[in-house]
Motif scaffolding. Structure first.
Motif, PDB file in Angstrom:
ATOM      1  N   ALA A  79       0.799  -1.223   0.000  1.00  0.00           N
ATOM      2  CA  ALA A  79       0.000   0.000   0.000  1.00  0.00           C
ATOM      3  C   ALA A  79       0.835   1.279   0.000  1.00  0.00           C
ATOM      4  O   ALA A  79       0.601   2.174  -0.824  1.00  0.00           O
ATOM      5  CB  ALA A  79      -0.943   0.000   1.202  1.00  0.00           C
ATOM      6  N   THR A  82       2.889   2.308  -3.254  1.00  0.00           N
ATOM      7  CA  THR A  82       1.970   2.408  -4.384  1.00  0.00           C
ATOM      8  C   THR A  82       1.104   3.651  -4.265  1.00  0.00           C
ATOM      9  O   THR A  82       0.889   4.380  -5.248  1.00  0.00           O
ATOM     10  CB  THR A  82       1.079   1.156  -4.462  1.00  0.00           C
ATOM     11  N   LEU A  83       0.589   3.908  -3.063  1.00  0.00           N
ATOM     12  CA  LEU A  83      -0.231   5.110  -2.856  1.00  0.00           C
ATOM     13  C   LEU A  83       0.578   6.384  -3.097  1.00  0.00           C
ATOM     14  O   LEU A  83       0.067   7.361  -3.653  1.00  0.00           O
ATOM     15  CB  LEU A  83      -0.805   5.103  -1.443  1.00  0.00           C
ATOM     16  N   ILE A  86       0.850   6.837  -6.764  1.00  0.00           N
ATOM     17  CA  ILE A  86      -0.434   7.321  -7.294  1.00  0.00           C
ATOM     18  C   ILE A  86      -0.603   8.807  -6.967  1.00  0.00           C
ATOM     19  O   ILE A  86      -1.036   9.603  -7.807  1.00  0.00           O
ATOM     20  CB  ILE A  86      -1.604   6.513  -6.706  1.00  0.00           C
ATOM     21  N   ALA A  87      -0.230   9.177  -5.743  1.00  0.00           N
ATOM     22  CA  ALA A  87      -0.441  10.548  -5.271  1.00  0.00           C
ATOM     23  C   ALA A  87       0.346  11.568  -6.076  1.00  0.00           C
ATOM     24  O   ALA A  87      -0.153  12.670  -6.344  1.00  0.00           O
ATOM     25  CB  ALA A  87      -0.072  10.645  -3.792  1.00  0.00           C
ATOM     26  N   ILE A 157      -4.244  11.420  -0.636  1.00  0.00           N
ATOM     27  CA  ILE A 157      -3.771  10.056  -0.871  1.00  0.00           C
ATOM     28  C   ILE A 157      -2.462   9.815  -0.117  1.00  0.00           C
ATOM     29  O   ILE A 157      -2.241   8.723   0.430  1.00  0.00           O
ATOM     30  CB  ILE A 157      -3.595   9.791  -2.382  1.00  0.00           C
ATOM     31  N   LEU A 160      -3.232   8.985   3.364  1.00  0.00           N
ATOM     32  CA  LEU A 160      -3.655   7.578   3.470  1.00  0.00           C
ATOM     33  C   LEU A 160      -2.432   6.666   3.457  1.00  0.00           C
ATOM     34  O   LEU A 160      -2.368   5.691   4.218  1.00  0.00           O
ATOM     35  CB  LEU A 160      -4.599   7.235   2.321  1.00  0.00           C
ATOM     36  N   ALA A 161      -1.451   6.988   2.608  1.00  0.00           N
ATOM     37  CA  ALA A 161      -0.209   6.210   2.568  1.00  0.00           C
ATOM     38  C   ALA A 161       0.516   6.288   3.910  1.00  0.00           C
ATOM     39  O   ALA A 161       1.030   5.271   4.407  1.00  0.00           O
ATOM     40  CB  ALA A 161       0.688   6.734   1.444  1.00  0.00           C
ATOM     41  N   CYS A 164      -1.078   4.047   6.424  1.00  0.00           N
ATOM     42  CA  CYS A 164      -0.653   2.645   6.221  1.00  0.00           C
ATOM     43  C   CYS A 164       0.750   2.420   6.767  1.00  0.00           C
ATOM     44  O   CYS A 164       1.022   1.408   7.436  1.00  0.00           O
ATOM     45  CB  CYS A 164      -0.701   2.292   4.729  1.00  0.00           C
TER      46      CYS A 164
END
Length: 292
Positions: A79, A82-83, A86-87, A157, A160-161, A164
């Motif tokens: 997670a 990858t996040l 993406i961010a 995002i 959120l990373a 995690c």
């Protein structure tokens, strides 16, 4: 020749700071799940000869705590990075690295909620200061943004990373005496790559144009798969062993410094006043929480 621990810790933060910039630099060249998948495949190949014998020795312990190992892989390997990748499609690498600096704050909050650990006065004050800094960065210094719900998706995002990664870090802290670090890391890499495979396959199938394997893309995979994963991890661990986790944790505040420097030099990003003020609040709050 023995390398001083401070050199090892600075090397780790330099490499981790570069990870944010590399992720931003290859947006559009390789999709995020695929970059993360190739990163951990390469890291596994490099790390396998180092830790395989220890996995065989520690297999029973790993099986005993398989739920924890699985969670470590999902949060820390699958997670988090990858996040972040993406961010950075919709935020700057400077913002992403500044948000990442809030990790200790999230760890304190999670420890308070789930482990019932009491927060000291400095931790409470530092947490509030850091969260104000995060809000300032999210708003870009413009208070009207929150009234219009005009927050940057990429920044959210990253948070959120960070959440995690905080779960991952908290589990590492809780199980450090029960799970051996090297063998656990190798197994979590392997599990994480397996989890990422279907997402990467979907990206590859649905791409409008195939990935062009330029030196830039291959260099990015090499960097994140070897330097930001293996070299940084081993350097950090060795430095922490020599001077202790508490003293070493302060060095994590150098990550946004190096990320900002690299972003300015290589991507042409320019830090704005909101980032500087918010970043100082975040880092200052984290330093304050480490006071006894």
């Amino acid at each position: 020749m023995k390398i001083p621990p401070y050199v090892l810790l600075i090397l780790a933060t330099v490499l981790w700071g570069g990870n944010f910039v590399i992720g931003r630099a290859v947006t559009g060249d390789i999709p995020p799940f695929t970059l993360s998948f190739y990163r951990w495949c390469l890291a596994f190949l490099v790390f396998f000869p180092i830790a395989y014998s220890q996995v065989k020795r520690d297999w029973q312990k790993l099986k005993e705590h398989w739920k924890v190992v699985l969670t470590l892989s999902l949060t820390g390997v699958t997670a988090f990075n990858t996040l972040v990748y993406i961010a950075v499609y919709s935020t700057t690498s400077i913002n992403a690295s500044l948000m990442n600096s809030t990790t200790p704050i999230f760890i304190y909050i999670l420890s308070y909620i789930f482990l019932k650990e009491r927060l000291s006065r400095f931790q409470i004050i530092g947490t509030v200061i850091s969260l104000i800094g995060v809000l300032f960065i999210l708003l870009g210094g413009n208070i009207e943004s929150i009234l219009q719900f005009n927050l940057n998706k990429g920044d959210l995002i990253v948070l959120l990373a960070v959440f995690c990664w905080s779960i991952y870090s908290l589990l590492v802290k809780q199980y450090s005496n029960r799970l051996p670090s090297l063998s656990t890391f190798l197994v979590t890499i392997a599990i994480g790559a397996v989890f990422l495979l279907p997402f990467s396959a979907y990206e590859m199938i649905t791409l409008e144009e195939p990935i062009i394997w330029t030196p830039k893309v291959l260099g990015a995979i090499f960097y994140v798969g070897t330097l930001a994963s293996i070299v940084a991890f081993l350097s950090w661990n060795k430095g922490v062993i020599q001077i202790g986790a508490n003293r070493a944790s302060v060095f994590l505040n150098l990550i946004p410094v190096f990320a900002t420097l690299f972003a300015v030099l290589f991507l042409g990003e320019r830090p704005i006043m909101a980032q500087m003020i918010g970043g100082l609040a975040v880092v200052g709050g984290v330093i304050l929480t480490n006071r006894k």
